[in-house]
Design a protein around this motif. Structure first.
Motif, mmCIF file in Angstrom:
data_model
loop_
_atom_site.group_PDB
_atom_site.id
_atom_site.type_symbol
_atom_site.label_atom_id
_atom_site.label_comp_id
_atom_site.label_asym_id
_atom_site.label_seq_id
_atom_site.Cartn_x
_atom_site.Cartn_y
_atom_site.Cartn_z
ATOM 1 N N ALA A 198 -3.654 -5.077 0.100
ATOM 2 C CA ALA A 198 -2.979 -5.872 -0.945
ATOM 3 C C ALA A 198 -2.904 -5.078 -2.247
ATOM 4 O O ALA A 198 -1.884 -5.106 -2.938
ATOM 5 C CB ALA A 198 -3.731 -7.183 -1.158
ATOM 6 N N HIS A 199 -3.977 -4.359 -2.559
ATOM 7 C CA HIS A 199 -3.999 -3.571 -3.798
ATOM 8 C C HIS A 199 -2.944 -2.472 -3.759
ATOM 9 O O HIS A 199 -2.199 -2.272 -4.715
ATOM 10 C CB HIS A 199 -5.393 -2.965 -3.996
ATOM 11 C CG HIS A 199 -5.481 -2.021 -5.153
ATOM 12 N ND1 HIS A 199 -5.427 -2.460 -6.460
ATOM 13 C CD2 HIS A 199 -5.591 -0.676 -5.207
ATOM 14 C CE1 HIS A 199 -5.508 -1.413 -7.258
ATOM 15 N NE2 HIS A 199 -5.605 -0.331 -6.528
ATOM 16 N N ILE A 200 -2.875 -1.786 -2.619
ATOM 17 C CA ILE A 200 -1.895 -0.687 -2.487
ATOM 18 C C ILE A 200 -0.478 -1.252 -2.544
ATOM 19 O O ILE A 200 0.411 -0.683 -3.177
ATOM 20 C CB ILE A 200 -2.131 0.088 -1.172
ATOM 21 C CG1 ILE A 200 -3.462 0.833 -1.262
ATOM 22 C CG2 ILE A 200 -0.994 1.052 -0.885
ATOM 23 C CD1 ILE A 200 -3.970 1.346 0.065
ATOM 24 N N THR A 201 -0.274 -2.394 -1.885
ATOM 25 C CA THR A 201 1.058 -3.005 -1.873
ATOM 26 C C THR A 201 1.496 -3.381 -3.282
ATOM 27 O O THR A 201 2.656 -3.215 -3.649
ATOM 28 C CB THR A 201 1.045 -4.262 -0.971
ATOM 29 O OG1 THR A 201 0.642 -3.878 0.337
ATOM 30 C CG2 THR A 201 2.422 -4.911 -0.906
ATOM 31 N N ALA A 202 0.556 -3.891 -4.068
ATOM 32 C CA ALA A 202 0.902 -4.362 -5.408
ATOM 33 C C ALA A 202 0.921 -3.243 -6.441
ATOM 34 O O ALA A 202 1.310 -3.463 -7.583
ATOM 35 C CB ALA A 202 -0.098 -5.439 -5.838
ATOM 36 N N LEU A 203 0.534 -2.044 -6.013
ATOM 37 C CA LEU A 203 0.409 -0.948 -6.979
ATOM 38 C C LEU A 203 1.767 -0.525 -7.533
ATOM 39 O O LEU A 203 2.728 -0.348 -6.788
ATOM 40 C CB LEU A 203 -0.260 0.248 -6.283
ATOM 41 C CG LEU A 203 -0.773 1.358 -7.185
ATOM 42 C CD1 LEU A 203 -1.913 0.853 -8.060
ATOM 43 C CD2 LEU A 203 -1.271 2.528 -6.333
ATOM 44 N N ASP A 204 1.840 -0.383 -8.828
ATOM 45 C CA ASP A 204 3.037 0.149 -9.480
ATOM 46 C C ASP A 204 2.842 1.668 -9.577
ATOM 47 O O ASP A 204 2.089 2.148 -10.409
ATOM 48 C CB ASP A 204 3.187 -0.485 -10.865
ATOM 49 C CG ASP A 204 4.441 0.013 -11.565
ATOM 50 O OD1 ASP A 204 5.065 0.964 -11.055
ATOM 51 O OD2 ASP A 204 4.782 -0.549 -12.620
ATOM 52 N N TYR A 205 3.552 2.387 -8.721
ATOM 53 C CA TYR A 205 3.311 3.827 -8.632
ATOM 54 C C TYR A 205 3.672 4.549 -9.922
ATOM 55 O O TYR A 205 3.014 5.509 -10.304
ATOM 56 C CB TYR A 205 4.096 4.421 -7.454
ATOM 57 C CG TYR A 205 3.580 3.933 -6.137
ATOM 58 C CD1 TYR A 205 2.466 4.526 -5.564
ATOM 59 C CD2 TYR A 205 4.191 2.878 -5.463
ATOM 60 C CE1 TYR A 205 1.961 4.074 -4.357
ATOM 61 C CE2 TYR A 205 3.689 2.421 -4.267
ATOM 62 C CZ TYR A 205 2.579 3.020 -3.707
ATOM 63 O OH TYR A 205 2.086 2.570 -2.520
ATOM 64 N N LEU B 285 5.190 -9.020 2.504
ATOM 65 C CA LEU B 285 6.026 -10.211 2.302
ATOM 66 C C LEU B 285 5.388 -11.132 1.258
ATOM 67 O O LEU B 285 6.078 -11.625 0.353
ATOM 68 C CB LEU B 285 6.193 -10.946 3.638
ATOM 69 C CG LEU B 285 6.978 -12.259 3.603
ATOM 70 C CD1 LEU B 285 8.416 -12.018 3.149
ATOM 71 C CD2 LEU B 285 6.986 -12.932 4.977
ATOM 72 N N SER B 286 4.091 -11.349 1.366
ATOM 73 C CA SER B 286 3.403 -12.233 0.409
ATOM 74 C C SER B 286 3.534 -11.696 -1.009
ATOM 75 O O SER B 286 3.832 -12.443 -1.947
ATOM 76 C CB SER B 286 1.916 -12.349 0.753
ATOM 77 O OG SER B 286 1.759 -12.820 2.049
ATOM 78 N N SER B 287 3.310 -10.399 -1.163
ATOM 79 C CA SER B 287 3.379 -9.778 -2.482
ATOM 80 C C SER B 287 4.783 -9.924 -3.075
ATOM 81 O O SER B 287 4.947 -10.261 -4.255
ATOM 82 C CB SER B 287 2.994 -8.302 -2.358
ATOM 83 O OG SER B 287 3.233 -7.620 -3.550
ATOM 84 N N GLY C 176 -12.341 -7.895 5.212
ATOM 85 C CA GLY C 176 -11.908 -8.441 3.925
ATOM 86 C C GLY C 176 -11.622 -7.324 2.930
ATOM 87 O O GLY C 176 -10.621 -7.370 2.207
ATOM 88 N N GLN C 177 -12.471 -6.295 2.933
ATOM 89 C CA GLN C 177 -12.254 -5.150 2.038
ATOM 90 C C GLN C 177 -10.974 -4.406 2.416
ATOM 91 O O GLN C 177 -10.214 -3.970 1.552
ATOM 92 C CB GLN C 177 -13.438 -4.192 2.122
ATOM 93 C CG GLN C 177 -14.693 -4.712 1.433
ATOM 94 C CD GLN C 177 -15.870 -3.763 1.628
ATOM 95 O OE1 GLN C 177 -15.690 -2.582 1.871
ATOM 96 N NE2 GLN C 177 -17.064 -4.301 1.539
ATOM 97 N N TYR C 178 -10.758 -4.276 3.731
ATOM 98 C CA TYR C 178 -9.548 -3.583 4.202
ATOM 99 C C TYR C 178 -8.293 -4.334 3.754
ATOM 100 O O TYR C 178 -7.355 -3.745 3.210
ATOM 101 C CB TYR C 178 -9.578 -3.473 5.733
ATOM 102 C CG TYR C 178 -8.240 -3.187 6.361
ATOM 103 C CD1 TYR C 178 -7.635 -1.946 6.239
ATOM 104 C CD2 TYR C 178 -7.564 -4.175 7.073
ATOM 105 C CE1 TYR C 178 -6.400 -1.694 6.798
ATOM 106 C CE2 TYR C 178 -6.335 -3.934 7.645
ATOM 107 C CZ TYR C 178 -5.748 -2.691 7.507
ATOM 108 O OH TYR C 178 -4.522 -2.449 8.069
ATOM 109 N N LEU C 179 -8.295 -5.647 3.966
ATOM 110 C CA LEU C 179 -7.124 -6.444 3.595
ATOM 111 C C LEU C 179 -6.920 -6.447 2.080
ATOM 112 O O LEU C 179 -5.782 -6.419 1.601
ATOM 113 C CB LEU C 179 -7.268 -7.872 4.126
ATOM 114 C CG LEU C 179 -7.230 -7.994 5.657
ATOM 115 C CD1 LEU C 179 -7.598 -9.402 6.099
ATOM 116 C CD2 LEU C 179 -5.857 -7.619 6.199
#
Lengths: 584, 90
Positions: free
Chosen positions: B60-67, A235-237, B53-56
């Protein structure tokens, strides 16, 4: 006998003399020979003012598999302080400190501190890692003290930061939760310094009751939120992308379980990183979902429709004559495209988002009935576990002018918080009952007991039959109108409604070219597991919410279906023989 | 051997002194261990927080990744469940 007594006396005297000589010799070594070493050691053991290390309970995110991930916890490391009276070589000390510390005072500030010979304790660096702190301590630099410290740490950085809140100094000299869950659950999270160590024997005589049953352990603990970290991240992203794409002033979103009120994700943009509060706009520290009110626009129409159906004023088959514009109390109310539709059924009010139709419903209901429903929906705060929750502005419903009711019917002229909005719309998703939105599911007490919080307080508003009719209209909107029907998921029914409201101008009235976009949807439509509310404030270059928020909404829907493996609630019919596969 | 009050009192005092010293030793050891264990626990918690923190950050990195930018091809076909399927309408 007498001689024997004298010899014993001499023996005792000799022993005492030797003992005294031993003590004197020991004092000589302690004070003269090793005096300087002991002085340095004492200097390094000097503790700062409070003396006690910061301690506080943790706040956890709860993953879908039940695993807990820290949202707020304690960081542990070292601080560096100098004693200017002992510090002999400030330049060498500064070099040694900056070699291991990532954040320290500037060179000028350090030398200014070192020059304050009247002081014995000045902190110059914080949050050194375990290895860095021990490496610096091993150098045993005279006048440099390396002391243990703890601080509040937020592993997720910006993740749900406005909801988790912050810990800071208030008017006093103690750290306490100031915003968000940190403030609401401060009594559970805070720790008194003397709880770490108790003298068993002293307590045995003075406070045996406290020794057996510690009242603090029954009060202090950690809290477990309902927030799912991966859903929250998604959601944040999405909100960051949305806000940056349209240059909005702010965007926000809530994903809630409509059956229980458990909030799975709640995010807004812009936000802040709780680990670094320097240069943060103080306005961001509050929680926009509980503290800010908005005119949400047409996502109010499903509530108006359900109220009219529930009151028995209309049925789904009822028709009305849509003229495109009407005049009420000298003010003109028009459809979004100013066009008349003629005689049309109720369903079209939702599917085409007709302001004239919503106003007609309000008029048909009558002021008392309309006020009754909307006061029930928005007249009270939600009761969420966030501080400073504000109430709705429903002043127009207290005035006799019909125009206030007619505009409220399509979400203008009344302002509510996002949490009030999703709570009210949640009643459409769960069969007609408003639940209490909440963020914390359980408290893990230090005593070992896990106290599950009861978030009862369900408020019935609509009959289930009335709700189903409206949900059917919202489902048709998704399947037939949104993206010209391409938003339809053949295996999942989704109910949606978009909303576009004009923003209020400072001098009164409304801007004609600035808007507040909102979007609500839930799925599976007739037994929803998720309800999603999105909004974006003052997006640039677009007029309607269907242009800005539909992509974000559909991304979240598909993500949630995949992530939670939500089973289909409908399938392709064999008779229709629709293609089971769609080429993209 | 005749009863001696002095010997009895002397012995009692000796026992009390030893007990007193033992109590002090126990209390001091208990305090030192409590503080040491507590700090050890906090250090471990801080280490876990760093991992979290590394997990989160990874999430976030995977979520923002442009596949597609990462070299993955877009799916060419989307298949839906038929009503007759065992997975539909559960």
């Amino acid at each position: 006998m007498r001689a024997q007594f004298r010899s014993r006396i001499r023996l005792v005297l000799a022993f005492l003399i030797f003992a005294a000589l031993g003590i004197i010799l020991r004092l000589y070594f302690v004070q003269i020979v090793y005096g300087e070493d002991y002085s340095r050691k004492a200097d390094r053991q000097f503790s700062s003012g409070g003396g006690e290390l910061f301690d506080r309970g943790s706040i956890y995110f709860a993953r879908k598999d039940g695993a807990l991930i820290s949202a707020a916890t304690l960081g542990s490391g070292f601080l560096v302080a100098i004693n200017p009276q002992v510090l002999a070589d400030p330049a060498a000390a500064y070099s040694a400190i900056t070699a291991v510390a990532t954040t320290t005072v500037s060179r000028d500030a350090f030398f200014a501190a070192a020059a304050k010979k009247a002081q014995v304790y000045i902190e110059v660096a914080h949050r050194l890692s375990e290895t860095s702190g021990q490496a610096l301590a091993a150098k045993a630099i005279p006048g440099v003290q390396v002391l243990r410290e703890r601080w509040r740490q937020y592993p997720g950085a910006t993740l749900a930061s406005q909801t988790i809140g912050i810990v800071s100094y208030g008017s006093g000299d103690s750290l306490a939760g100031r915003t968000g869950l940190e403030a609401v659950y401060d009594g559970t999270l805070s720790r008194s310094g003397d709880s770490l160590y108790r003298n068993f024997f002293a307590e045995l005589f003075s406070n045996v009751g406290n020794l057996l049953v510690n009242a603090r352990d029954a009060r202090h603990g950690d809290i477990v939120t309902t927030i799912e970290p991966e859903v929250q991240t998604r959601l944040s992203s999405d909100l960051v992308k949305l806000t940056e794409r349209y240059g909005s002033k702010e965007s926000g979103g809530i994903i809630m379980d409509p059956a229980t009120g458990a909030i799975l994700a709640i995010a807004s943009h812009p936000t802040y990183d709780g680990n670094n509060l320097q240069n943060v706009d103080p306005l961001l520290l509050g929680n926009p979902f509980a503290e800010h009110i908005h005119e949400f626009g047409s996502i109010m129409k499903p509530l108006t429709m359900t109220a009219a159906l529930d009151a028995g004023v209309v049925t789904p088959e009822t028709t009305y004559n849509d003229t495109g514009c009407i005049t009420v109390n000298t003010r003109q109310i028009c459809n979004w495209d100013l066009k008349a539709r003629g005689v049309i059924p109720m369903r079209q009010i939702i599917m085409q988002s007709l302001n004239v139709g919503a106003s007609w419903l309000a008029t048909e209901m009558g002021q008392a009935t309309f006020r009754g429903y909307f006061t029930k929906l928005f007249g009270e705060k939600t009761g969420i576990d966030l501080p400073n929750e504000t109430g709705a502005l429903l002043g127009n419903l207290s005035k006799p002018q019909q125009v206030g009711f007619d505009t409220a019917a399509f979400g203008q002229g009344i302002a509510v918080t996002p949490l009030q909005m999703i709570r009210a719309l949640g009643a459409l998703a769960n069969g007609g009952t408003m639940v209490t939105p909440h963020l914390v599911s359980a408290v893990r007490l230090n005593s070992g007991i896990v106290r599950t919080l009861d978030w009862g307080g369900r408020v019935p508003v609509f009959a289930t039959s009335s709700v189903r009719e409206t949900v059917s209209m919202m489902g048709a909107l998704n399947d037939e109108i949104l993206y010209n029907g391409k938003a339809k998921i053949p295996t999942m029914s989704v109910a949606v409604k978009t909303g576009t409201a004009q923003l209020t101008a400072p001098g009164g009235g409304y801007y004609t070219d600035r808007f507040f976009h909102s979007f609500v949807g839930f799925f599976p439509s007739y037994s929803p597991r998720f309800i999603i509310l999105l909004y974006t404030n003052d997006p640039k270059g677009v007029q309607y919410a269907s242009e800005t928020l539909d992509t974000t909404f559909l991304d979240l829907v598909h993500f949630l279906i995949d992530y939670y493996a939500v089973p289909p609630d409908r399938g392709l019919s064999a008779q229709a023989d629709l293609p089971a596969a769609t080429r993209l | 051997m005749p009863f001696s009050l002095v010997s009895l009192m002397g012995g009692t005092v000796a026992v009390l002194v030893v007990a007193y010293l033992a109590l002090i030793a126990v209390v001091m050891s208990y305090a030192a261990l409590t503080i040491e264990f507590s700090q050890s626990l906090r250090n471990d918690e801080a280490s876990v927080a760093a991992l979290e923190g590394q997990y989160l950050a990874a999430v976030a990195h995977i979520t923002a990744l442009d596949y597609t930018a990462a070299g993955y091809a877009q799916p060419v076909l989307k298949t839906f469940v038929r009503a007759k399927s065992v997975t539909a309408l559960r």
